[in-house]
Design a protein around this motif. Structure first.
Motif, PDB file in Angstrom:
ATOM      1  N   LEU A  88       0.865  -1.571   0.108  1.00 44.68           N
ATOM      2  CA  LEU A  88       0.116   0.093   0.016  1.00 44.68           C
ATOM      3  C   LEU A  88       0.721   1.180   0.123  1.00 44.68           C
ATOM      4  N   GLY A  89       2.091   1.486   0.441  1.00 41.35           N
ATOM      5  CA  GLY A  89       2.743   2.100   0.703  1.00 41.35           C
ATOM      6  C   GLY A  89       3.322   3.026  -0.492  1.00 41.35           C
ATOM      7  N   VAL A  90       3.154   4.185  -0.877  1.00 38.30           N
ATOM      8  CA  VAL A  90       3.121   4.710  -1.615  1.00 38.30           C
ATOM      9  C   VAL A  90       4.390   6.292  -1.308  1.00 38.30           C
ATOM     10  N   ASP A  91       5.021   6.942  -2.575  1.00 36.76           N
ATOM     11  CA  ASP A  91       5.522   7.725  -2.203  1.00 36.76           C
ATOM     12  C   ASP A  91       5.980   9.187  -3.019  1.00 36.76           C
ATOM     13  N   VAL A  92       5.286   8.799  -4.572  1.00 33.88           N
ATOM     14  CA  VAL A  92       5.002   9.473  -5.676  1.00 33.88           C
ATOM     15  C   VAL A  92       3.364   9.530  -5.822  1.00 33.88           C
ATOM     16  N   VAL A  93       3.405  10.823  -6.040  1.00 36.40           N
ATOM     17  CA  VAL A  93       1.456  11.443  -5.833  1.00 36.40           C
ATOM     18  C   VAL A  93       1.900  12.048  -7.355  1.00 36.40           C
ATOM     19  N   ALA A  94       1.242  12.190  -8.867  1.00 35.36           N
ATOM     20  CA  ALA A  94       0.710  12.413  -9.830  1.00 35.36           C
ATOM     21  C   ALA A  94      -0.689  13.091  -9.319  1.00 35.36           C
ATOM     22  N   GLY A  95      -0.409  14.633 -10.223  1.00 31.43           N
ATOM     23  CA  GLY A  95      -2.289  14.534  -9.908  1.00 31.43           C
ATOM     24  C   GLY A  95      -1.937  16.091 -10.937  1.00 31.43           C
ATOM     25  N   GLU A  96      -3.156  15.996 -11.337  1.00 33.65           N
ATOM     26  CA  GLU A  96      -3.998  17.431 -12.349  1.00 33.65           C
ATOM     27  C   GLU A  96      -5.317  17.933 -11.506  1.00 33.65           C
ATOM     28  N   HIS A  97      -5.388  19.011 -12.892  1.00 32.91           N
ATOM     29  CA  HIS A  97      -6.974  19.972 -12.392  1.00 32.91           C
ATOM     30  C   HIS A  97      -6.086  20.564 -11.151  1.00 32.91           C
ATOM     31  N   LEU A  98      -5.166  21.520 -11.142  1.00 32.23           N
ATOM     32  CA  LEU A  98      -4.219  21.973 -10.634  1.00 32.23           C
ATOM     33  C   LEU A  98      -5.321  23.426  -9.936  1.00 32.23           C
ATOM     34  N   ARG A  99      -5.268  23.445  -8.539  1.00 27.98           N
ATOM     35  CA  ARG A  99      -5.930  25.011  -8.479  1.00 27.98           C
ATOM     36  C   ARG A  99      -5.133  25.076  -7.361  1.00 27.98           C
ATOM     37  N   TRP A 100      -4.633  27.096  -8.119  1.00 32.79           N
ATOM     38  CA  TRP A 100      -3.638  27.834  -7.036  1.00 32.79           C
ATOM     39  C   TRP A 100      -4.548  28.722  -6.193  1.00 32.79           C
ATOM     40  N   CYS A 101      -4.309  28.697  -4.901  1.00 37.39           N
ATOM     41  CA  CYS A 101      -5.142  30.018  -3.933  1.00 37.39           C
ATOM     42  C   CYS A 101      -4.324  30.820  -3.739  1.00 37.39           C
ATOM     43  N   GLY A 102      -3.070  30.880  -5.184  1.00 42.07           N
ATOM     44  CA  GLY A 102      -1.956  32.325  -5.072  1.00 42.07           C
ATOM     45  C   GLY A 102      -1.195  32.635  -6.448  1.00 42.07           C
ATOM     46  N   PRO A 103      -0.461  32.277  -6.439  1.00 39.63           N
ATOM     47  CA  PRO A 103       0.492  33.048  -7.662  1.00 39.63           C
ATOM     48  C   PRO A 103       0.934  30.536  -7.794  1.00 39.63           C
ATOM     49  N   ALA A 104       1.588  30.475  -8.644  1.00 43.32           N
ATOM     50  CA  ALA A 104       1.812  28.754  -9.020  1.00 43.32           C
ATOM     51  C   ALA A 104       2.795  28.972  -8.055  1.00 43.32           C
ATOM     52  N   PRO A 105       3.803  27.924  -8.142  1.00 44.22           N
ATOM     53  CA  PRO A 105       5.340  27.664  -7.564  1.00 44.22           C
ATOM     54  C   PRO A 105       5.811  27.308  -8.812  1.00 44.22           C
ATOM     55  N   ALA A 106       7.467  28.005  -9.158  1.00 46.70           N
ATOM     56  CA  ALA A 106       7.933  27.626 -10.590  1.00 46.70           C
ATOM     57  C   ALA A 106       9.422  26.829  -9.530  1.00 46.70           C
ATOM     58  N   GLY A 107       9.228  25.675 -11.020  1.00 46.85           N
ATOM     59  CA  GLY A 107      10.230  24.515 -10.277  1.00 46.85           C
ATOM     60  C   GLY A 107       9.389  23.577  -9.370  1.00 46.85           C
ATOM     61  N   GLU A 108      10.937  22.834  -9.120  1.00 47.20           N
ATOM     62  CA  GLU A 108      10.639  22.361  -7.764  1.00 47.20           C
ATOM     63  C   GLU A 108      11.082  23.249  -6.336  1.00 47.20           C
ATOM     64  N   VAL A 109       9.593  22.316  -5.763  1.00 42.81           N
ATOM     65  CA  VAL A 109       9.290  23.897  -4.311  1.00 42.81           C
ATOM     66  C   VAL A 109       9.170  22.208  -3.051  1.00 42.81           C
ATOM     67  N   SER A 110      10.139  22.760  -1.738  1.00 39.04           N
ATOM     68  CA  SER A 110       9.406  22.149  -0.907  1.00 39.04           C
ATOM     69  C   SER A 110       8.420  22.961  -0.233  1.00 39.04           C
ATOM     70  N   VAL A 111       7.498  21.214   0.272  1.00 41.99           N
ATOM     71  CA  VAL A 111       5.600  22.171   0.704  1.00 41.99           C
ATOM     72  C   VAL A 111       5.262  20.952   1.525  1.00 41.99           C
ATOM     73  N   GLY A 112       5.030  21.161   2.065  1.00 44.71           N
ATOM     74  CA  GLY A 112       3.879  19.691   2.891  1.00 44.71           C
ATOM     75  C   GLY A 112       2.988  19.435   2.125  1.00 44.71           C
ATOM     76  N   ALA A 113       2.116  17.611   2.435  1.00 49.77           N
ATOM     77  CA  ALA A 113       1.566  18.138   1.570  1.00 49.77           C
ATOM     78  C   ALA A 113       0.468  16.340   2.256  1.00 49.77           C
ATOM     79  N   GLN A 114      -0.771  17.160   1.990  1.00 49.17           N
ATOM     80  CA  GLN A 114      -2.171  16.734   2.833  1.00 49.17           C
ATOM     81  C   GLN A 114      -2.777  16.185   1.645  1.00 49.17           C
ATOM     82  N   LEU A 115      -2.546  14.734   2.185  1.00 44.78           N
ATOM     83  CA  LEU A 115      -3.461  14.018   1.211  1.00 44.78           C
ATOM     84  C   LEU A 115      -4.774  13.377   1.151  1.00 44.78           C
ATOM     85  N   ARG A 116      -5.453  13.761   3.003  1.00 47.59           N
ATOM     86  CA  ARG A 116      -6.814  13.285   3.488  1.00 47.59           C
ATOM     87  C   ARG A 116      -7.171  14.151   4.035  1.00 47.59           C
ATOM     88  N   ALA A 117      -8.613  14.451   4.511  1.00 42.98           N
ATOM     89  CA  ALA A 117      -9.290  15.534   4.823  1.00 42.98           C
ATOM     90  C   ALA A 117      -8.767  15.693   6.189  1.00 42.98           C
TER      91      ALA A 117
END
Length: 360
Positions: free
Chosen positions: A277-306
């Protein structure tokens, strides 16, 4: 400002409307009728939008002395949220209807109608914060981590945030209930709604079976390819699921089995042990940005469930998609769910998960 306060009939939206009024805005309460055949009374903490809920909202509006209206958005809710929910499960994905509702109903249909009628903004009882940042208004987590709803608001763009109020973001749930009691609201002790509002009995598999019918297929071991059982429809399963698989005990070796993939075209459900079950790569589409879209690779926190835990990650946007690499493996991540990206407490944006994998 002229503000529409979305009033569900619960304690959160009641206090939110009161706070916006106290701030000196001109407020009109609006209850959204989202069901074509609304139940008269609420019989549990599940569901919403009953006639009882509309009455509770009206009584709060009367106590506040503000105009109150019911807007019928049932047809659009059925099309954009319920039908989408069914179609996603039929395609082997696991959607989050609350994000779709926020995107299509509360901050599209409701906000668009409010603006067309001359209002400036919409206020809701969500637990999140909007603050002014260097590039415009920013969406941040609520101060109460147990109630934070920034994940389901991650679909909002900068223009929608500019017209949104979340007055409860700086308060705990206990504080909101205490304030409601002080204001004399009868809903102060009303139970919170939870689960999927249009499935009030909580039986998602039964709801989907009624919509899609039975589609018998095979349960297949993901490693050996052996058929280990049968199912009534692949739409009744989601990645990470353990209960209700219907596998014969004689086919097991003592280790529990989980759904590791839903193959909708073949109507097969692949099952395996927890280590698959364990995964560490996630691909996504239908992008929605709450501000400017990030450029290049950025460090973030990722939340995958509510209600999931934020995981350190990196994100790289490429055209219409994003690749998120997690610092640790996470179990039960399913296509159709959303990944919401954070920079500290600030929501960067969100994407609908299209695939998962493991880094080499």
């Amino acid at each position: 400002m002229r503000v529409v306060a979305a009033m569900s009939g619960g304690v959160d939206s009641a206090v939110a409307a009161a706070r916006v009024l106290d701030a000196g805005h001109e407020v009109v309460g609006v209850h959204l009728a989202l069901s074509r055949s609304a139940a008269t009374l609420r019989d549990s903490a599940r569901g919403c939008c009953t006639i009882e809920d509309a009455g509770d909202a009206r009584r709060v509006a009367d106590r506040l002395g503000i105009p109150f209206y019911v807007w019928d958005l049932a047809e659009r809710f059925e099309r954009d949220v319920v039908d989408d929910f069914v179609a996603e499960y039929a395609a082997g994905r696991t959607p989050n209807p609350c994000l779709r509702c926020n995107e299509s109903i509360k901050f599209a249909a409701l906000l668009d109608r409010a603006v067309a009628l001359g209002f400036d903004a919409v206020a809701t009882g969500h637990y999140a914060q909007v603050v002014d940042g260097p590039d415009g208004r920013e969406l941040h987590r609520a101060v109460d981590p147990a109630k934070d709803q920034s994940y389901v608001l991650g679909v909002l763009d900068a223009e929608q945030l500019a017209r949104s109020f979340f007055p409860l973001g700086d308060t705990t749930k206990d504080g909101v209930r205490a304030e409601a009691a002080e204001r004399g609201f009868a809903v102060a002790r009303k139970p919170d709604s939870h689960d999927i509002c249009f499935i009030p009995d909580g039986d998602t598999r039964g709801f989907l079976a009624r919509r899609l019918g039975e589609r018998p297929g095979e349960l297949v071991d993901a490693v050996s390819g052996e058929v280990v059982g049968e199912h009534a429809g692949a739409h009744g399963f989601t990645v990470g699921q353990r209960r209700g698989l219907g596998i014969e005990r004689s086919r097991l070796d003592g280790d529990p089995r989980y759904v590791v993939e839903v193959d909708a075209p073949a109507n097969r459900v692949l099952v395996g042990t927890a280590d698959l079950l364990g995964v560490d790569v996630v691909a996504g589409e239908h992008l929605r940005w709450c501000g400017p879209a990030p450029a290049g690779e950025v460090s973030v926190g990722a939340q995958l469930r509510a209600h999931g835990t934020e995981v350190p990650a990196t994100a790289r946007v490429a055209g219409e998609g994003v690749e998120v690499r997690l610092a640790e493996r996470v179990r039960g991540v399913a296509p159709g769910q959303s990944v919401v990206l954070y920079d500290g407490s600030r929501v960067v944006g969100s994407a609908t998960i299209t695939g998962t994998g493991r880094a080499a």
